[in-house]
Enzyme design. Structure first.
Site, short mmCIF file in Angstrom:
data_model
loop_
_atom_site.label_atom_id
_atom_site.label_comp_id
_atom_site.label_asym_id
_atom_site.label_seq_id
_atom_site.Cartn_x
_atom_site.Cartn_y
_atom_site.Cartn_z
N GLY A 29 37.95 59.81 29.35
CA GLY A 29 37.28 61.12 29.05
C GLY A 29 36.27 60.46 27.96
N SER A 73 30.92 54.86 25.80
CA SER A 73 31.50 55.30 26.38
C SER A 73 30.48 55.22 28.19
CB SER A 73 31.82 55.96 26.52
OG SER A 73 31.62 57.43 27.51
N GLU A 75 29.84 56.95 29.81
CA GLU A 75 28.74 58.17 30.12
C GLU A 75 27.64 59.13 28.63
OE1 GLU A 75 28.87 59.68 32.94
OE2 GLU A 75 31.19 60.03 33.47
N HIS A 94 34.19 65.40 27.02
CA HIS A 94 34.19 65.17 28.56
C HIS A 94 35.61 65.16 28.47
CE1 HIS A 94 34.61 64.19 32.22
NE2 HIS A 94 34.62 62.92 32.08
N HIS A 157 35.94 65.37 39.16
CA HIS A 157 35.84 64.40 38.29
C HIS A 157 36.66 65.59 36.55
CE1 HIS A 157 32.94 61.05 35.28
NE2 HIS A 157 35.01 61.99 34.96
ZN LIG Z 1 35.57 61.16 33.17
#
Ligand SMILES: [Zn+2]
Length: 213
Positions: A29, A73, A75, A94, A157
């Protein structure tokens, strides 16, 4: 304390909270918030229980590191993509929460079955098409499925919530998990019906008001 420093502290607080609330395990996350001309975002591979404000990075809108020693991260493109598209969004969280991931594994979206879905998340929770974690294609799929709402699932995911501040994004993360669990339970017993169209319309107006106030 500067605005960035304050936000980094707040990000660490919510990073611990998503772990305590079992929305993630270990280092999975990620959390970000809009600040100045860019964002502050959690680092990759740092356990939330050990994370300190100095571990949080500041990035510009192109994803270049402005401050921080760690790697951001993986992401980050997904987070930046949302901030670029959505002026109203000030925080993104997330997670890999259990029931949301179960629904995401089915590659289905959750239609608006509860009032709170429309009031707080803007309606249905769509599931973004799968792409590899960290890819710009995943970022595109997520931004596309989120549209103007505050919650989305990521196929195979997890989930993503956003909002006008970190508190709202965190509450929306909990909401997505709760709604996903309710959706699964409802399917065990039968087939959930739909909210009346006029309720959805009225609640969408409430959502629009709550969104940035
Ligand atoms: Zn993830």
């Amino acid at each position: 304390m500067s605005e960035v420093e304050k936000l980094k502290e707040e990000i660490v607080k919510y990073a611990r909270l998503i772990a305590e609330n079992k929305l993630v395990i270990g280092t999975s996350g990620n959390i970000s918030a809009r600040v100045n001309e860019g964002i502050a975002i959690t680092p990759t591979s740092v356990d939330y229980s050990l994370m300190e404000p100095d571990d949080v990075l500041a990035l510009d809108m192109d994803g270049e590191v402005v401050s921080g020693e760690r790697n951001p991260s993986i992401e980050k493109m997904m987070h930046l993509g949302i901030y670029r598209k959505r002026e109203d969004v000030k925080a993104v969280i997330h997670t890999h929460s259990k029931y949301a991931s179960a629904v995401a594994a089915l590659e289905i979206s959750i239609p608006p079955i509860l009032d709170e879905m429309v009031n707080y998340l803007g309606g249905e929770i769509k599931t973004a098409k799968y792409s590899m974690p960290g890819s710009s294609e995943l970022a595109e799929n997520v931004v596309g499925a989120l549209e103007d709402r505050n919650g989305v699932l990521l196929s195979h995911h997890g989930a993503l919530a956003c909002g006008k501040d970190l508190k709202t994004a965190f509450e929306n993360s909990l909401r997505i998990e709760r709604i996903s669990e309710i959706y699964v339970i409802a399917h065990i017993v039968g087939k959930p019906g739909s909210l009346p169209e006029e309720a959805i319309e009225l609640e969408r107006d409430i959502f629009e008001i709550l969104k940035s106030r």
